[in-house]
Design a protein around this motif. Structure first.
Motif, mmCIF file in Angstrom:
data_model
loop_
_atom_site.group_PDB
_atom_site.id
_atom_site.type_symbol
_atom_site.label_atom_id
_atom_site.label_comp_id
_atom_site.label_asym_id
_atom_site.label_seq_id
_atom_site.Cartn_x
_atom_site.Cartn_y
_atom_site.Cartn_z
ATOM 1 N N MET A 1 0.860 -1.165 0.000
ATOM 2 C CA MET A 1 0.000 0.000 0.000
ATOM 3 C C MET A 1 0.908 1.229 0.000
ATOM 4 N N SER A 2 0.620 2.169 -0.857
ATOM 5 C CA SER A 2 1.464 3.357 -0.948
ATOM 6 C C SER A 2 1.139 4.321 0.185
ATOM 7 N N LEU A 3 2.043 5.229 0.387
ATOM 8 C CA LEU A 3 1.887 6.199 1.469
ATOM 9 C C LEU A 3 0.682 7.104 1.226
ATOM 10 N N SER A 4 0.463 7.515 -0.007
ATOM 11 C CA SER A 4 -0.666 8.398 -0.295
ATOM 12 C C SER A 4 -1.996 7.676 -0.095
ATOM 13 N N LEU A 5 -2.060 6.396 -0.442
ATOM 14 C CA LEU A 5 -3.281 5.631 -0.234
ATOM 15 C C LEU A 5 -3.545 5.430 1.255
ATOM 16 N N ALA A 6 -2.497 5.149 2.020
ATOM 17 C CA ALA A 6 -2.640 4.991 3.462
ATOM 18 C C ALA A 6 -3.095 6.293 4.110
ATOM 19 N N THR A 7 -2.569 7.420 3.644
ATOM 20 C CA THR A 7 -2.978 8.719 4.170
ATOM 21 C C THR A 7 -4.436 8.998 3.836
ATOM 22 N N ALA A 8 -4.860 8.660 2.629
ATOM 23 C CA ALA A 8 -6.251 8.860 2.241
ATOM 24 C C ALA A 8 -7.179 8.025 3.117
ATOM 25 N N HIS A 9 -6.805 6.782 3.417
ATOM 26 C CA HIS A 9 -7.617 5.937 4.300
ATOM 27 C C HIS A 9 -7.660 6.509 5.708
ATOM 28 N N LEU A 10 -6.545 7.045 6.166
ATOM 29 C CA LEU A 10 -6.493 7.640 7.501
ATOM 30 C C LEU A 10 -7.422 8.849 7.588
ATOM 31 N N PHE A 11 -7.393 9.725 6.575
ATOM 32 C CA PHE A 11 -8.265 10.887 6.579
ATOM 33 C C PHE A 11 -9.730 10.488 6.454
ATOM 34 N N THR A 12 -10.029 9.458 5.694
ATOM 35 C CA THR A 12 -11.405 8.984 5.563
ATOM 36 C C THR A 12 -11.908 8.448 6.895
ATOM 37 N N ALA A 13 -11.080 7.679 7.582
ATOM 38 C CA ALA A 13 -11.473 7.145 8.884
ATOM 39 C C ALA A 13 -11.654 8.267 9.902
ATOM 40 N N ALA A 14 -10.767 9.253 9.869
ATOM 41 C CA ALA A 14 -10.887 10.375 10.799
ATOM 42 C C ALA A 14 -12.152 11.174 10.517
ATOM 43 N N GLY A 15 -12.507 11.340 9.252
ATOM 44 C CA GLY A 15 -13.727 12.049 8.895
ATOM 45 C C GLY A 15 -14.971 11.320 9.358
ATOM 46 N N GLN A 16 -14.950 9.996 9.280
ATOM 47 C CA GLN A 16 -16.094 9.219 9.740
ATOM 48 C C GLN A 16 -16.246 9.314 11.248
ATOM 49 N N VAL A 17 -15.134 9.322 11.979
ATOM 50 C CA VAL A 17 -15.196 9.448 13.434
ATOM 51 C C VAL A 17 -15.731 10.826 13.806
ATOM 52 N N LEU A 18 -15.249 11.878 13.135
ATOM 53 C CA LEU A 18 -15.707 13.227 13.444
ATOM 54 C C LEU A 18 -17.170 13.434 13.074
ATOM 55 N N ALA A 19 -17.645 12.749 12.051
ATOM 56 C CA ALA A 19 -19.043 12.885 11.645
ATOM 57 C C ALA A 19 -19.984 12.273 12.670
ATOM 58 N N GLU A 20 -19.505 11.325 13.452
ATOM 59 C CA GLU A 20 -20.350 10.654 14.434
ATOM 60 C C GLU A 20 -20.368 11.359 15.786
ATOM 61 N N LEU A 21 -19.543 12.394 15.979
ATOM 62 C CA LEU A 21 -19.530 13.117 17.248
ATOM 63 C C LEU A 21 -20.807 13.926 17.398
ATOM 64 N N PRO A 22 -21.356 13.993 18.604
ATOM 65 C CA PRO A 22 -22.573 14.784 18.792
ATOM 66 C C PRO A 22 -22.261 16.282 18.693
ATOM 67 N N ASP A 23 -23.230 17.039 18.227
ATOM 68 C CA ASP A 23 -23.087 18.487 18.102
ATOM 69 C C ASP A 23 -24.297 19.147 18.757
ATOM 70 N N PRO A 24 -24.275 19.276 20.097
ATOM 71 C CA PRO A 24 -25.442 19.848 20.773
ATOM 72 C C PRO A 24 -25.541 21.354 20.538
ATOM 73 N N GLU A 25 -26.752 21.860 20.621
ATOM 74 C CA GLU A 25 -26.992 23.297 20.502
ATOM 75 C C GLU A 25 -26.454 23.997 21.753
ATOM 76 N N PRO A 26 -25.907 25.214 21.599
ATOM 77 C CA PRO A 26 -25.425 25.927 22.785
ATOM 78 C C PRO A 26 -26.601 26.314 23.685
ATOM 79 N N LEU A 27 -26.437 26.117 24.962
ATOM 80 C CA LEU A 27 -27.488 26.411 25.932
ATOM 81 C C LEU A 27 -26.883 27.271 27.023
ATOM 82 N N ALA A 28 -27.442 28.444 27.191
ATOM 83 C CA ALA A 28 -26.929 29.361 28.213
ATOM 84 C C ALA A 28 -27.337 28.871 29.605
ATOM 85 N N PRO A 29 -26.459 29.036 30.581
ATOM 86 C CA PRO A 29 -26.826 28.639 31.940
ATOM 87 C C PRO A 29 -27.897 29.574 32.502
ATOM 88 N N PRO A 30 -28.596 29.144 33.546
ATOM 89 C CA PRO A 30 -29.626 30.004 34.138
ATOM 90 C C PRO A 30 -29.006 31.308 34.653
#
Length: 100
Positions: A1-30
């Motif tokens: 596997m070439s270095l560029s292909l391995a890097t592309a797989h790494l970025f794809t995996a990182a993007g999938q992990v970041l896409a699954e992170l929750p993104d809650p709406e900002p809520l001000a404290p009382p």
């Protein structure tokens, strides 16, 4: 596997992990309403000051161009534009924090 292909797989995996992170709406404290009001007033005052300072520099340009000294206020103009950009960034940040 070439270095560029391995890097592309790494970025794809990182993007999938970041896409699954929750993104809650900002809520001000009382009790944050007073702080939001103060931030809104500061934003308003900052933008009005920026507009007035741009008008003042334009007037200085106008008067000094008749005397042949129009280029001396370019540094002031650039400084004011930098301030306007900072205020604009701050207003976006305040809008994000306050949830508006």
């Amino acid at each position: 596997m070439s270095l560029s292909l391995a890097t592309a797989h790494l970025f794809t995996a990182a993007g999938q992990v970041l896409a699954e992170l929750p993104d809650p709406e900002p809520l001000a404290p009382p009790g944050f309403e007073a702080v939001s009001t103060i931030l809104a007033w500061a934003k308003w005052v900052g933008l009005i000051a920026a507009i007035l300072s741009l008008i003042a520099v334009a007037v200085m340009f106008m008067f000094n161009s008749r005397r042949g000294e129009g280029g001396e206020h370019v540094k002031t103009f650039v400084g004011i534009l930098a301030g306007v950009m900072i205020i604009g960034a701050a207003t976006a940040l305040v809008g994000f924090i306050s949830g508006s």
